[in-house]
Design an enzyme around this catalytic site. Structure first.
Site, PDB file in Angstrom:
ATOM      1  N   SER A  71       0.883  -1.181   0.000  1.00 54.42           N
ATOM      2  CA  SER A  71       0.000   0.000   0.000  1.00 54.42           C
ATOM      3  C   SER A  71       0.913   1.222   0.000  1.00 54.42           C
ATOM      4  O   SER A  71       1.123   1.871   1.005  1.00 54.42           O
ATOM      5  CB  SER A  71      -0.907  -0.007   1.226  1.00 54.42           C
ATOM      6  OG  SER A  71      -0.163   0.024   2.417  1.00 54.42           O
ATOM      7  N   HIS A 125      -3.291  -6.241   2.626  1.00 53.70           N
ATOM      8  CA  HIS A 125      -2.355  -7.236   3.181  1.00 53.70           C
ATOM      9  C   HIS A 125      -3.014  -8.581   3.478  1.00 53.70           C
ATOM     10  O   HIS A 125      -2.370  -9.478   4.024  1.00 53.70           O
ATOM     11  CB  HIS A 125      -1.717  -6.713   4.475  1.00 53.70           C
ATOM     12  CG  HIS A 125      -0.858  -5.510   4.261  1.00 53.70           C
ATOM     13  ND1 HIS A 125      -0.393  -4.724   5.280  1.00 53.70           N
ATOM     14  CD2 HIS A 125      -0.363  -4.954   3.114  1.00 53.70           C
ATOM     15  CE1 HIS A 125       0.343  -3.738   4.788  1.00 53.70           C
ATOM     16  NE2 HIS A 125       0.370  -3.847   3.479  1.00 53.70           N
ATOM     17  N   GLN A 152      -6.541  -1.786   7.137  1.00 49.42           N
ATOM     18  CA  GLN A 152      -5.413  -2.667   6.822  1.00 49.42           C
ATOM     19  C   GLN A 152      -4.768  -3.333   8.054  1.00 49.42           C
ATOM     20  O   GLN A 152      -4.310  -4.464   7.975  1.00 49.42           O
ATOM     21  CB  GLN A 152      -4.369  -1.828   6.075  1.00 49.42           C
ATOM     22  CG  GLN A 152      -3.118  -2.543   5.649  1.00 49.42           C
ATOM     23  CD  GLN A 152      -2.196  -1.625   4.864  1.00 49.42           C
ATOM     24  OE1 GLN A 152      -2.392  -1.413   3.677  1.00 49.42           O
ATOM     25  NE2 GLN A 152      -1.196  -1.059   5.533  1.00 49.42           N
ATOM     26  N   GLU A 153      -4.723  -2.601   9.167  1.00 49.59           N
ATOM     27  CA  GLU A 153      -3.959  -3.129  10.310  1.00 49.59           C
ATOM     28  C   GLU A 153      -4.646  -2.820  11.636  1.00 49.59           C
ATOM     29  O   GLU A 153      -5.074  -1.691  11.869  1.00 49.59           O
ATOM     30  CB  GLU A 153      -2.557  -2.497  10.333  1.00 49.59           C
ATOM     31  CG  GLU A 153      -1.772  -2.810   9.075  1.00 49.59           C
ATOM     32  CD  GLU A 153      -0.489  -1.998   8.951  1.00 49.59           C
ATOM     33  OE1 GLU A 153       0.060  -1.561   9.973  1.00 49.59           O
ATOM     34  OE2 GLU A 153      -0.051  -1.801   7.798  1.00 49.59           O
ATOM     35  N   GLU A 211       1.733  -9.458   7.173  1.00 53.05           N
ATOM     36  CA  GLU A 211       2.578  -9.073   8.306  1.00 53.05           C
ATOM     37  C   GLU A 211       2.438 -10.033   9.480  1.00 53.05           C
ATOM     38  O   GLU A 211       2.793  -9.709  10.617  1.00 53.05           O
ATOM     39  CB  GLU A 211       2.263  -7.631   8.717  1.00 53.05           C
ATOM     40  CG  GLU A 211       2.566  -6.667   7.572  1.00 53.05           C
ATOM     41  CD  GLU A 211       2.397  -5.205   7.926  1.00 53.05           C
ATOM     42  OE1 GLU A 211       1.890  -4.889   9.027  1.00 53.05           O
ATOM     43  OE2 GLU A 211       2.776  -4.365   7.087  1.00 53.05           O
ATOM     44  N   ASP A 242      -4.213   1.103  11.296  1.00 50.07           N
ATOM     45  CA  ASP A 242      -3.779   1.779  10.068  1.00 50.07           C
ATOM     46  C   ASP A 242      -4.869   1.519   9.029  1.00 50.07           C
ATOM     47  O   ASP A 242      -5.031   0.387   8.568  1.00 50.07           O
ATOM     48  CB  ASP A 242      -2.434   1.219   9.589  1.00 50.07           C
ATOM     49  CG  ASP A 242      -1.966   1.873   8.286  1.00 50.07           C
ATOM     50  OD1 ASP A 242      -2.670   2.796   7.803  1.00 50.07           O
ATOM     51  OD2 ASP A 242      -0.920   1.462   7.751  1.00 50.07           O
ATOM     52  N   GLU A 299      -3.702   5.648  11.860  1.00 52.82           N
ATOM     53  CA  GLU A 299      -2.772   5.990  10.774  1.00 52.82           C
ATOM     54  C   GLU A 299      -3.545   6.071   9.461  1.00 52.82           C
ATOM     55  O   GLU A 299      -4.454   5.259   9.223  1.00 52.82           O
ATOM     56  CB  GLU A 299      -1.703   4.893  10.720  1.00 52.82           C
ATOM     57  CG  GLU A 299      -0.681   5.034   9.608  1.00 52.82           C
ATOM     58  CD  GLU A 299       0.280   3.829   9.612  1.00 52.82           C
ATOM     59  OE1 GLU A 299       0.459   3.178  10.674  1.00 52.82           O
ATOM     60  OE2 GLU A 299       0.825   3.520   8.543  1.00 52.82           O
ATOM     61  N   ASP A 308       1.198   8.503   6.834  1.00 50.94           N
ATOM     62  CA  ASP A 308       2.133   7.524   6.245  1.00 50.94           C
ATOM     63  C   ASP A 308       2.174   7.780   4.734  1.00 50.94           C
ATOM     64  O   ASP A 308       3.097   8.454   4.244  1.00 50.94           O
ATOM     65  CB  ASP A 308       1.693   6.099   6.588  1.00 50.94           C
ATOM     66  CG  ASP A 308       2.492   5.035   5.837  1.00 50.94           C
ATOM     67  OD1 ASP A 308       3.562   5.365   5.297  1.00 50.94           O
ATOM     68  OD2 ASP A 308       2.051   3.870   5.779  1.00 50.94           O
ATOM     69  N   LYS A 331       9.646   5.431   7.155  1.00 46.94           N
ATOM     70  CA  LYS A 331      10.106   4.224   6.455  1.00 46.94           C
ATOM     71  C   LYS A 331      11.237   4.646   5.533  1.00 46.94           C
ATOM     72  O   LYS A 331      11.003   5.360   4.554  1.00 46.94           O
ATOM     73  CB  LYS A 331       8.972   3.652   5.602  1.00 46.94           C
ATOM     74  CG  LYS A 331       7.753   3.168   6.383  1.00 46.94           C
ATOM     75  CD  LYS A 331       6.587   2.948   5.428  1.00 46.94           C
ATOM     76  CE  LYS A 331       5.413   2.272   6.090  1.00 46.94           C
ATOM     77  NZ  LYS A 331       4.209   2.321   5.224  1.00 46.94           N
ATOM     78  N   HIS A 336       8.447  -0.898   9.586  1.00 48.41           N
ATOM     79  CA  HIS A 336       8.762  -1.900   8.557  1.00 48.41           C
ATOM     80  C   HIS A 336       7.875  -1.679   7.323  1.00 48.41           C
ATOM     81  O   HIS A 336       7.068  -0.754   7.299  1.00 48.41           O
ATOM     82  CB  HIS A 336       8.502  -3.298   9.138  1.00 48.41           C
ATOM     83  CG  HIS A 336       7.038  -3.569   9.396  1.00 48.41           C
ATOM     84  ND1 HIS A 336       6.537  -4.819   9.600  1.00 48.41           N
ATOM     85  CD2 HIS A 336       5.950  -2.719   9.472  1.00 48.41           C
ATOM     86  CE1 HIS A 336       5.229  -4.765   9.783  1.00 48.41           C
ATOM     87  NE2 HIS A 336       4.848  -3.504   9.725  1.00 48.41           N
ATOM     88  N   ARG A 337       8.017  -2.555   6.328  1.00 49.18           N
ATOM     89  CA  ARG A 337       7.100  -2.615   5.196  1.00 49.18           C
ATOM     90  C   ARG A 337       6.381  -3.961   5.224  1.00 49.18           C
ATOM     91  O   ARG A 337       6.824  -4.896   5.893  1.00 49.18           O
ATOM     92  CB  ARG A 337       7.849  -2.472   3.851  1.00 49.18           C
ATOM     93  CG  ARG A 337       8.622  -1.193   3.665  1.00 49.18           C
ATOM     94  CD  ARG A 337       7.841   0.075   3.910  1.00 49.18           C
ATOM     95  NE  ARG A 337       6.626   0.232   3.129  1.00 49.18           N
ATOM     96  CZ  ARG A 337       6.430   1.133   2.171  1.00 49.18           C
ATOM     97  NH1 ARG A 337       7.426   1.947   1.844  1.00 49.18           N
ATOM     98  NH2 ARG A 337       5.269   1.252   1.554  1.00 49.18           N
ATOM     99  N   SER A 338       5.332  -4.076   4.426  1.00 50.57           N
ATOM    100  CA  SER A 338       4.604  -5.353   4.444  1.00 50.57           C
ATOM    101  C   SER A 338       5.421  -6.475   3.788  1.00 50.57           C
ATOM    102  O   SER A 338       5.284  -7.639   4.149  1.00 50.57           O
ATOM    103  CB  SER A 338       3.251  -5.204   3.779  1.00 50.57           C
ATOM    104  OG  SER A 338       3.383  -4.636   2.498  1.00 50.57           O
ATOM    105  N   LYS A 369       7.066   0.054  14.544  1.00 46.20           N
ATOM    106  CA  LYS A 369       5.918  -0.705  14.022  1.00 46.20           C
ATOM    107  C   LYS A 369       6.499  -1.879  13.240  1.00 46.20           C
ATOM    108  O   LYS A 369       7.142  -1.684  12.209  1.00 46.20           O
ATOM    109  CB  LYS A 369       5.096   0.243  13.144  1.00 46.20           C
ATOM    110  CG  LYS A 369       3.985  -0.424  12.387  1.00 46.20           C
ATOM    111  CD  LYS A 369       3.105   0.605  11.688  1.00 46.20           C
ATOM    112  CE  LYS A 369       2.683   0.072  10.339  1.00 46.20           C
ATOM    113  NZ  LYS A 369       1.548   0.750   9.749  1.00 46.20           N
TER     114      LYS A 369
HETATM  115  C1  2PG Z   1       1.850   0.577   5.995  1.00 48.42           C
HETATM  116  C2  2PG Z   1       2.802  -0.502   5.589  1.00 48.42           C
HETATM  117  C3  2PG Z   1       3.448  -1.266   6.689  1.00 48.42           C
HETATM  118  P1  2PG Z   1       3.104  -1.284   3.155  1.00 48.42           P
HETATM  119  O1  2PG Z   1       0.916   0.919   5.255  1.00 48.42           O
HETATM  120  O2  2PG Z   1       2.046   1.200   7.023  1.00 48.42           O
HETATM  121  O3  2PG Z   1       2.570  -1.837   7.599  1.00 48.42           O
HETATM  122  O4  2PG Z   1       2.311  -1.293   4.562  1.00 48.42           O
HETATM  123  O5  2PG Z   1       4.488  -1.648   3.430  1.00 48.42           O
HETATM  124  O6  2PG Z   1       2.353  -2.288   2.307  1.00 48.42           O
HETATM  125  O7  2PG Z   1       2.973   0.105   2.606  1.00 48.42           O
HETATM  126 MG    MG Z   2       0.513   2.725   6.731  1.00 50.25          MG
END
Ligand code: 2PG
Ligand code: MG
Length: 401
Positions: free
Chosen positions: A41, A150, A158-159, A202, A237, A279, A305, A330, A358-360, A381
């Site tokens: 994303s 994800h 998403q989270e 994740e 998120d 987020e 983000d 990131k 981190h990233r997914s 995170k």
């Molecule tokens: C986010 C990230 C990490 P992605 O949106 O914050 O959790 O996802 O790395 O897919 O952008």
């Molecule tokens: Mg995010």
């Protein structure tokens, strides 16, 4: 420090997609390596990602000038990379290639100086933090239920993260995150009847729910059952760019405006008062929506983000506009360690929360934990305490103990 070679390897991330490992060899014989994660994303303002073949060409292009230069610091090295690239979105050399080089250089220099990576990053970018970083440690945002891009579920959000406060030793904190992860798993097994729960990108559980607020109640109930109410909170998120279409949010079969979506978030805080951080509540193109959610939610952290993409100018702009109160950081969104630290400094100067993330699609690289320590971030995170994500949990134990 002089660098005499760059070795690139096509490695694979946690989704099995190709990505880069960069190894930089210093004249001294010391080698620094970095592995580059990848997002799904992604914000449209993120640094360009180039193919392995393109990265090989980038390495060939910069190597002669790199060999001729004596770099006094990671900042000097990043300035060199940025000058060679010369684009705003890092499309010439590739943002993934550049962040790999940048972190590999910092690792090599830290090794030459017999330092941990976090010590070098602190010394170069956050010298005023040195006392703080030895005593404070960040909260852990651990993604226990996965949705959105994800996971193959009905969740738009998403989270759903448990937020562990740094109480006791790092090992104790992480043991509690694992206990909670298992408790949430038990609760979901009882609800779904599944013997084994599917997991998302994740490592969080990936099952359907009656609505997007229901996972919050499961998390809150599990926290209560383990008597963790004082030491855990909850964060989400939404990654709302993913469900924003033609000026409205496609959410639970409705087309919502930002104020309507803000009401839904407010109802989540009522359903789960432990919810402390949201987020990307709105799409990256809807900064106004962020401001609406912020005004509606009061104390809840409103975190950028996709909106801010670890870009110091954007971080400054949206904090000054009052749309957000915190930022996700990131390194691969922006493409160099120096610019990552600039974005952190822009946020901290304005009193905002910093969450290093981190990233997914992840690798074995643990540099984000070092960056978080160097800048005394509010949080890291790092996904669920499972599979490849555990490397970051364990690095947290190692460098904060
Ligand atoms: C986010 C990230 C990490 P992605 O949106 O914050 O959790 O996802 O790395 O897919 O952008
Ligand atoms: Mg995010």
């Amino acid at each position: 420090m002089r660098v005499n070679n760059i070795v690139l390897r096509k490695i694979f991330d946690s989704r099995g997609e190709p990505t880069l490992e960069v190894a930089l060899a210093a004249n001294s014989g010391i080698i620094g390596t970095a592995q580059v994660p990848s997002g799904k994303s992604r914000g449209t303002g993120e640094a360009n990602v180039v193919s392995f073949e393109h990265a090989v060409r980038s390495a060939k292009a910069i190597l002669p000038a790199m060999r001729r230069t004596n770099f006094s610091s990671p900042k000097a090295f990043d300035r060199f990379l940025m000058a060679r690239d010369g684009t705003a979105d890092k499309r010439r050399l590739g943002g993934n290639f550049m962040i790999g080089c940048s972190l590999a250089f910092a690792r090599a220099m830290a090794a030459e100086k017999k330092q941990e990576l976090w010590e070098l990053v602190e010394e170069c970018y956050f010298p005023e933090k040195s006392a703080a970083s030895r005593t404070e440690r960040p909260m852990i945002f651990s993604n226990l239920i996965n949705g959105g891009a994800h996971a193959a579920t009905n969740l738009a959000v998403q989270e759903y993260m448990a937020v562990a406060k740094p109480v006791g030793t790092p090992s104790e904190t992480i043991a509690r995150v694992i206990a909670l992860y298992r408790e949430v798993g038990n609760a979901l097994q009882r609800r779904t009847g599944f013997k084994r729960l599917p997991l998302g990108d994740e490592g969080g559980y990936a099952v359907d729910f009656p609505d997007n607020g229901a996972p919050l109640e499961i998390l809150a109930r599990s926290i209560k059952k383990l008597r963790f109410e004082k030491i855990f909170s909850i964060a989400i998120d939404s990654a709302a760019s993913e469900f924003f279409r033609k000026g409205k949010y496609d959410f639970e079969k409705k087309r919502l405006s930002a104020p309507e979506l803000a009401e839904i978030y407010a109802s989540y805080v009522r359903r789960a008062p432990l919810l402390m951080s949201v987020e990307d509540p709105c799409a990256e193109s809807d900064a106004k929506g962020f401001g609406i959610v912020r005004a509606r939610l009061g104390e809840t952290w409103i975190v950028g983000d996709d909106l801010t993409v670890t870009n110091a100018a954007r971080v400054a702009r949206y904090l000054d506009d009052g749309c957000i109160t915190g930022v996700i950081v990131k390194p691969n969104q922006i493409g160099t360690l120096s610019e990552t630290c600039d974005a952190i400094a822009a946020a901290q100067k304005r009193g905002a929360r910093v969450i290093v993330s981190h990233r997914s699609g992840e690798t074995g690289d643990v540099s984000i934990i070092h960056i978080a320590k160097a800048c005394s971030a509010d949080a890291v995170k790092i996904g669920a305490p499972a599979r490849e994500r555990l490397l970051k949990f364990n690095e947290y134990i190692r460098i904060f103990s």
